[in-house]
Design an enzyme around this catalytic site. Structure first.
Site, PDB file in Angstrom:
ATOM      1  N   GLU A 100      -1.144  13.848  -1.479  1.00 22.66           N
ATOM      2  CA  GLU A 100      -0.365  13.370  -2.630  1.00 22.66           C
ATOM      3  C   GLU A 100      -1.260  12.414  -3.399  1.00 22.66           C
ATOM      4  O   GLU A 100      -1.707  11.414  -2.846  1.00 22.66           O
ATOM      5  CB  GLU A 100       0.917  12.646  -2.182  1.00 22.66           C
TER       6      GLU A 100
ATOM      7  N   CYS B 220       2.519   6.038  -8.637  1.00 22.15           N
ATOM      8  CA  CYS B 220       1.944   7.341  -8.996  1.00 22.15           C
ATOM      9  C   CYS B 220       2.864   8.090  -9.949  1.00 22.15           C
ATOM     10  O   CYS B 220       2.437   8.975 -10.663  1.00 22.15           O
ATOM     11  CB  CYS B 220       1.710   8.158  -7.735  1.00 22.15           C
TER      12      CYS B 220
HETATM   13  P1  NAD Z   1      -7.451   5.416  -2.274  1.00 24.08           P
HETATM   14  O1  NAD Z   1      -7.699   6.870  -2.417  1.00 24.08           O
HETATM   15  O2  NAD Z   1      -8.523   4.477  -2.663  1.00 24.08           O
HETATM   16  O3  NAD Z   1      -7.085   5.049  -0.766  1.00 24.08           O
HETATM   17  C1  NAD Z   1      -6.020   5.666  -0.093  1.00 24.08           C
HETATM   18  C2  NAD Z   1      -6.284   5.610   1.406  1.00 24.08           C
HETATM   19  O4  NAD Z   1      -7.418   6.429   1.712  1.00 24.08           O
HETATM   20  C3  NAD Z   1      -6.607   4.213   1.926  1.00 24.08           C
HETATM   21  O5  NAD Z   1      -6.013   4.036   3.211  1.00 24.08           O
HETATM   22  C4  NAD Z   1      -8.112   4.244   2.050  1.00 24.08           C
HETATM   23  O6  NAD Z   1      -8.624   3.316   3.010  1.00 24.08           O
HETATM   24  C5  NAD Z   1      -8.323   5.680   2.508  1.00 24.08           C
HETATM   25  N1  NAD Z   1      -9.685   6.191   2.286  1.00 24.08           N
HETATM   26  C6  NAD Z   1     -10.570   5.843   1.336  1.00 24.08           C
HETATM   27  N2  NAD Z   1     -11.714   6.544   1.489  1.00 24.08           N
HETATM   28  C7  NAD Z   1     -11.530   7.370   2.542  1.00 24.08           C
HETATM   29  C8  NAD Z   1     -12.341   8.353   3.183  1.00 24.08           C
HETATM   30  N3  NAD Z   1     -13.574   8.620   2.757  1.00 24.08           N
HETATM   31  N4  NAD Z   1     -11.836   9.005   4.241  1.00 24.08           N
HETATM   32  C9  NAD Z   1     -10.574   8.750   4.671  1.00 24.08           C
HETATM   33  N5  NAD Z   1      -9.775   7.823   4.119  1.00 24.08           N
HETATM   34  C10 NAD Z   1     -10.234   7.150   3.053  1.00 24.08           C
HETATM   35  O7  NAD Z   1      -6.092   5.116  -3.086  1.00 24.08           O
HETATM   36  P2  NAD Z   1      -5.415   3.700  -3.347  1.00 24.08           P
HETATM   37  O8  NAD Z   1      -6.235   2.976  -4.362  1.00 24.08           O
HETATM   38  O9  NAD Z   1      -5.083   3.037  -2.056  1.00 24.08           O
HETATM   39  O10 NAD Z   1      -4.015   4.134  -3.995  1.00 24.08           O
HETATM   40  C11 NAD Z   1      -3.839   4.372  -5.360  1.00 24.08           C
HETATM   41  C12 NAD Z   1      -3.794   5.869  -5.628  1.00 24.08           C
HETATM   42  O11 NAD Z   1      -2.757   6.453  -4.841  1.00 24.08           O
HETATM   43  C13 NAD Z   1      -3.450   6.221  -7.050  1.00 24.08           C
HETATM   44  O12 NAD Z   1      -4.296   7.257  -7.498  1.00 24.08           O
HETATM   45  C14 NAD Z   1      -2.004   6.725  -6.961  1.00 24.08           C
HETATM   46  O13 NAD Z   1      -1.632   7.617  -7.981  1.00 24.08           O
HETATM   47  C15 NAD Z   1      -2.011   7.358  -5.629  1.00 24.08           C
HETATM   48  N6  NAD Z   1      -0.643   7.496  -5.106  1.00 24.08           N
HETATM   49  C16 NAD Z   1      -0.084   8.738  -5.086  1.00 24.08           C
HETATM   50  C17 NAD Z   1       1.210   8.910  -4.635  1.00 24.08           C
HETATM   51  C18 NAD Z   1       1.817  10.277  -4.589  1.00 24.08           C
HETATM   52  O14 NAD Z   1       2.739  10.476  -3.816  1.00 24.08           O
HETATM   53  N7  NAD Z   1       1.340  11.234  -5.356  1.00 24.08           N
HETATM   54  C19 NAD Z   1       1.940   7.809  -4.183  1.00 24.08           C
HETATM   55  C20 NAD Z   1       1.340   6.556  -4.226  1.00 24.08           C
HETATM   56  C21 NAD Z   1       0.032   6.408  -4.678  1.00 24.08           C
END
Ligand code: NAD
Length: 480
Positions: free
Chosen positions: A248, A282
């Site tokens: 997501e 999001c």
């Molecule tokens: P992010 O992608 O930076 O991080 C999300 C998670 O992934 C964190 O726990 C992070 O530590 C982990 N992560 C980062 N690099 C990784 C890797 N290489 N391998 C495995 N895990 C890794 O996102 P964020 O800044 O925490 O959140 C904001 C984003 O989330 C926005 O783009 C938002 O739209 C999205 N979001 C989407 C939804 C949805 O349901 N579509 C809901 C909430 C947030």
């Protein structure tokens, strides 16, 4: 220091990180362990060892564990909401809503654990019957973002456990406190040791361990599109069987306002969808697509309403917009405000406020761009903050085309008093969730959640649809 939870024990990390209140950067909420790569592997080993036992648990055992978690979250919702608002920066009212939703989700999946049904079919071959059953997938890695620190973990952990899987959970490193509180509640249930594990830390340091270990059967991720693509690649290219994955990701959600809309309602929807929760959703309404007959009145009413949106400490009564989550996100938001200006859009708000009520925080006034076109950067890329842009269009036909002209497809809305237009947009908007006369953000916990195009990949989350991801289907042919 708050520790990781591995194999039923609280264990120190190699390192730890301070959790800082974005409303007041002098306020340190606590120190949270960062798991080492070795500890992440240990958590996977623990989950792998415990998975068969939990897969054999009765529906009643699973229901009782999940119900207990839901009840404790409900009983402690004020305290948990305060913690959430303090670490993430959404207002206390929004934080309370999120915490209650987490409780509802655990309660819902307590019920779902008792409703896992299979099917029976006749065979095309005489004397054989066919049974279709759902089985757990095994060990699930759960990777969550910072913007819903308790609800997103809840909507992944609860169905994973309800369907008999073992879990390794890695919350976002910016918001470990709510995740840790949830883990602590889970640690006091009757879950066998190893069925639930918490590993806190940075994605770039331990994330790959949670994807590449072939004992992980499935990965559920919510976060940015960039990370989502990395996760997909790792799940497919790792050694051994590929992992099932569900992503997501981002959004660029349109809210269409047609000439015949109820103006007050449309402005309510836009203000809520674009700016509440500091725009860090999001599902936020970042593109306001407005037909020309109502455009000027809509913009004037938006600007008037924005002046009353009090920005401040997330936990102070009367605050409508809390701070941005951290300095890096603030910088990114301000960069987009600059880009919008340079591309020729007209701006209201969007100023950084270094201090409010004597507290230094990451305060950003809501920003509304007008006179924008759909090809501007601010209308193409996700801006994860209180920033929205108005795009004027000639009529409903152009509104629909502009709304769908995006690589994302999470949520979309339309404000109209015409049943015909409401039906048309409901059918034609290319999004996983469509709102009629309601904000694009704000969804129920018991029905499917998810998007299309670059916003999502894999089966829907929440509600009974969650079973698609957290189970694997077995078809048995039986000849007595
Ligand atoms: P992010 O992608 O930076 O991080 C999300 C998670 O992934 C964190 O726990 C992070 O530590 C982990 N992560 C980062 N690099 C990784 C890797 N290489 N391998 C495995 N895990 C890794 O996102 P964020 O800044 O925490 O959140 C904001 C984003 O989330 C926005 O783009 C938002 O739209 C999205 N979001 C989407 C939804 C949805 O349901 N579509 C809901 C909430 C947030």
């Amino acid at each position: 220091m708050k520790r990781n939870f591995i194999a039923g024990e609280w264990v120190k990390g190699d390192d730890c990180a301070e959790n800082i209140n974005p409303s007041d950067t002098r306020d340190v909420i606590g120190a949270y362990a960062r798991a080492s790569r070795f500890q992440a592997t240990e958590a996977i080993s623990a989950a792998h060892a415990a998975a068969p036992q939990w897969a054999e648990s009765t529906p009643q055992q699973r229901a009782e564990v999940l119900d207990k978690v839901g009840s404790e979250i409900l009983a402690r919702h004020s305290e948990l909401a305060d913690l959430l608002a303090r670490e993430e920066g959404k207002t206390l009212a929004d934080a309370r809503g999120e915490v209650l939703r987490a409780a509802q989700i655990f309660k819902f999946f307590a019920g779902e654990a008792l409703r896992i049904h299979g099917g029976l079919a006749g065979s095309v071959r005489a004397g054989i019957s066919v049974e279709v059953a759902r089985e757990p997938v095994g060990v699930v890695s759960i990777i969550t973002p910072w913007n819903f620190p308790i609800a997103i973990p809840a909507w992944k952990i609860a169905p994973a456990l309800a369907h008999g899987n073992a879990v390794v959970f890695k919350p976002a490193d910016l918001v470990p406190a709510s995740a840790w509180a949830l883990a602590e509640i889970l640690s006091r249930t009757d879950l066998p040791a190893g069925c639930f594990n918490l590993v806190m830390g940075r994605g770039r340091e331990i994330g790959d361990v949670l994807l590449e270990d072939s004992r992980i059967s499935a990965v559920t991720f919510t976060g940015s599109e960039v990370t989502g693509r990395r996760i997909a690649a790792a799940c497919v290219s790792r050694k051994g069987p590929m992992a099932k994955f569900q992503l997501e990701m981002g959004g660029k959600n349109p809210l269409v306002v047609l000439d015949d809309a109820d103006l007050d309602l449309a402005v309510d929807c836009a203000i809520n969808g674009a700016f509440f929760a500091t725009g860090q959703r999001c599902t936020a309404s970042s593109r306001l697509v407005v037909t020309k007959g109502i455009h000027d009145r809509f913009v004037a009413a938006m600007v008037a309403r924005m002046s009353a949106l009090r920005v401040g400490d997330a936990r102070k009564p009367g605050t409508i917009i809390g701070p941005v989550v951290d300095a890096a996100q603030l910088r990114e938001d301000l960069d987009y405000v600059d880009i919008g200006r340079r591309e020729g859009a007209m701006l209201t708000g969007g100023h950084f406020r270094e201090q409010i009520d004597g507290k230094s925080g990451f305060y950003l006034e809501p920003a509304l761009f007008v006179a924008t076109t759909n090809d501007m950067t601010i209308n193409r890329e996700e801006v994860f903050g209180p920033v929205a842009a108005v795009i004027q269009v000639a009529d409903a036909e152009e509104a629909l085309a502009v709304a769908n002209d995006t690589e994302f497809g999470l949520s979309a809305g339309v404000c109209t008093t015409s049943l015909k237009m409401a039906s048309l947009f409901k059918r034609k908007l290319e999004a996983g969730m469509v709102m009629v006369n309601a904000p694009t953000a704000g969804v129920d916990p018991h029905v499917p959640f998810g998007g299309r195009k670059a916003s999502s990949y894999g089966p829907r989350e929440q509600g009974p649809h969650a079973a698609e991801f957290y189970t694997t289907v077995k078809t048995a042919y039986v000849q007595p």
